[in-house]
Structure formats: C-alpha cells, structure tokens
Write an enzyme that holds these catalytic residues in place. Sequence first.
Site, PDB file in Angstrom:
ATOM      1  N   LEU A  39      -4.234  47.384  38.089  1.00 18.89           N
ATOM      2  CA  LEU A  39      -3.062  46.642  37.615  1.00 18.89           C
ATOM      3  C   LEU A  39      -1.927  47.552  37.137  1.00 18.89           C
ATOM      4  O   LEU A  39      -1.285  47.290  36.117  1.00 18.89           O
ATOM      5  CB  LEU A  39      -3.442  45.670  36.495  1.00 18.89           C
ATOM      6  CG  LEU A  39      -4.249  44.437  36.919  1.00 18.89           C
ATOM      7  CD1 LEU A  39      -4.696  43.645  35.709  1.00 18.89           C
ATOM      8  CD2 LEU A  39      -3.445  43.555  37.861  1.00 18.89           C
ATOM      9  N   ASN A  47       2.214  36.609  39.262  1.00 22.44           N
ATOM     10  CA  ASN A  47       0.800  36.864  39.027  1.00 22.44           C
ATOM     11  C   ASN A  47       0.658  37.612  37.705  1.00 22.44           C
ATOM     12  O   ASN A  47       1.318  38.635  37.489  1.00 22.44           O
ATOM     13  CB  ASN A  47       0.215  37.680  40.178  1.00 22.44           C
ATOM     14  CG  ASN A  47      -1.275  37.913  40.035  1.00 22.44           C
ATOM     15  OD1 ASN A  47      -1.719  38.759  39.271  1.00 22.44           O
ATOM     16  ND2 ASN A  47      -2.049  37.166  40.797  1.00 22.44           N
ATOM     17  N   ASN A  67      -4.522  35.825  37.148  1.00 22.41           N
ATOM     18  CA  ASN A  67      -5.561  36.712  37.646  1.00 22.41           C
ATOM     19  C   ASN A  67      -6.655  36.732  36.578  1.00 22.41           C
ATOM     20  O   ASN A  67      -6.506  37.386  35.544  1.00 22.41           O
ATOM     21  CB  ASN A  67      -4.996  38.113  37.877  1.00 22.41           C
ATOM     22  CG  ASN A  67      -6.063  39.105  38.304  1.00 22.41           C
ATOM     23  OD1 ASN A  67      -7.242  38.765  38.392  1.00 22.41           O
ATOM     24  ND2 ASN A  67      -5.656  40.327  38.560  1.00 22.41           N
ATOM     25  N   CYS A  99      -9.972  39.860  35.444  1.00 24.49           N
ATOM     26  CA  CYS A  99      -9.828  40.962  34.496  1.00 24.49           C
ATOM     27  C   CYS A  99     -10.899  40.878  33.416  1.00 24.49           C
ATOM     28  O   CYS A  99     -11.356  39.800  33.054  1.00 24.49           O
ATOM     29  CB  CYS A  99      -8.453  40.910  33.834  1.00 24.49           C
ATOM     30  SG  CYS A  99      -7.108  40.869  35.000  1.00 24.49           S
ATOM     31  N   GLY A 155      -9.438  42.262  53.315  1.00 24.90           N
ATOM     32  CA  GLY A 155      -9.212  42.570  54.723  1.00 24.90           C
ATOM     33  C   GLY A 155      -9.912  41.599  55.647  1.00 24.90           C
ATOM     34  O   GLY A 155     -10.646  40.696  55.213  1.00 24.90           O
TER      35      GLY A 155
END
Length: 303
Positions: free
Chosen positions: A73, A99, A125, A128, A216
């Site tokens: 981050l 975000n 988010n 965390c 991905g």
Amino acid sequence: MADLSVEICGVRLKNPVIAASGTFGFGREYDEIYDISVIGGISTKGMTLEPRLGNPVPRIAEGRSVILNAVGLQNPGVEHFIKYDLPFLREKGVTVIANVAGKTFDDYGAICSKLDGLVDFVELNISCPNVKAGGMAFGIKPESIREVTRVAKSGLTKTPLMVKLSPNVESIPVNAQAAEKGGADCISLINTLTGMVIDIEKRKPVIANNTGGVSGAGIKPIALRMVYEAAHAVSVPVIGMGGITCGKDVIEFMMAGAKAVQVGTANFTNANAMPEIIAQTNEWLDTRKINSINEIVDTLRLN
C-alpha cells in the site's frame, strides 16, 4: 453499437469496464497512452490516512499466467489525493472509486469521512491486517467484515460504499452477506489470493515479504466461481474481477451475475488492454444483436 452503460447504486458508468485498484495508479500515466475517459471508471491506488512507503523490494514476482505483489500500500495519503489527483480525474470525467485501507476500525471511518461527497464510490480494502486484533485481516471473519463495513458506512452520507472481499476465506457467500448486513451498497471481488514464488538457486522466496498477492489470467476460474457465489448470496450489486484479459471474460463475469468488472493485471501486459476489452465486449454483443449489456447479467444456465 450496443448500449454498454450500466447503473450501480444510482451511479451511471458509460461502460462496465473499471480499472482495478493498484494497477492503474491515479490514471495519469495511462492517460498519456490513451484518453482514460473512455473507460467505465477507475478504482484508485489504495489510500491510507497518512502517506506510506510500502514494503521493501523486491515486491513483484512473476509466475505462470500470474504475478505476485507485496507492494504494501505505498501511497501519498488521502489529503494528497484530494488536492492533486482527484481534480485531474474529475477533469477527465471518469467515475472515481476511491480505494481505502486502514490499520484500525477508526481509520476506515476517518478516511471515509474525508472522502464523503467527493468521489462516486468508496471501495474498502479489507484484506489489511487489523493491528488491534493481532494482525488478522479485517476481511477474514464475517463479524469483522460486518463491523468494519458498519464503521466505514457511518462516515459516509452521500457516497455509496463498495466492500472488496478477500478470497482467502472459508466462505465467500457468508462474508458477502456480512458486508451487506454491515451496510455495504455493493460488493467487489476478488482481491488477490496469497501465494509464493521461490528462487531455487538461492533457496529463498523471490519477494522480500516472502508471500504476495496473486493476480492475473491464471486465477480467473477461481474468481468467476466466487463472483457467482457472492452474486447469488446478496441483493446488492456485485462487481467482479480476477484474471480478466479480453471481452469474452467480461461477458463471463456478467453472465455469472456481476453488474460490472474491474481489470487489473492485464494493464501491465498490455497498456491498451481496457480500450481493447471494451471494443471486444461491444463486438460480441453486436454480432449477437444484443442491444444492451444489461441483458446478459445473471443469465448463466447451470447444467
């Protein structure tokens, strides 16, 4: 051309293709390559109350059809975003999804209060670590998800709240329901999976942090399954992401129940990925004489 516009929580997006957080910065670099106003929206780089330097390097590693990251981050802080980056994004006319992340419940409430009314969505988010709970991520247990969502929502009166779910959990449907119960206006998923890449000559992990978030093309089947499960567990809109690289991937996620999608890692392998994905999505609809992309949402036929 088909109508690609979608509406989520009363916010109209010109198309459902959004840049995923952490892969697009704040849009400036990509705007040098193409006019970013063509995309549906931007989920900004993850922001915290104060600037952060992030993790030590190396913090990016490649795997087959995936990458791993442990950036930590790194960001300039919310005040810098409001002063320098938000005016640029507003000038471009893109939907802005801020975000945000924090170390405590109070952090989430405070940063949401600062952004209320300034952006189109706030995206939590919750992958965390909660420093007051022994470092366990906010997004692991349903009760923690419900509480962090409640606290964040209390800081917002004008801006819809989007909660980004971690896939590293026991039950995606249960956690999606916890976010909804906490007051989430919509849900996005999946955040990265946890993985490792090893340098066999050094016999050490490639990433300095040892493990990192996997994203991905290789994670798409996992992401697609979880998006389907979440979309059928809650009544709020779901935004899907995870391995999207082409227009057909967008169609898959929306057939599974997503109202929009986010594209991340594909932006690293092809800087023009999102305009191309938008064009491919439109072409697929046109060749099938489908007038609006909303017609395909949640139309999956199970065997």
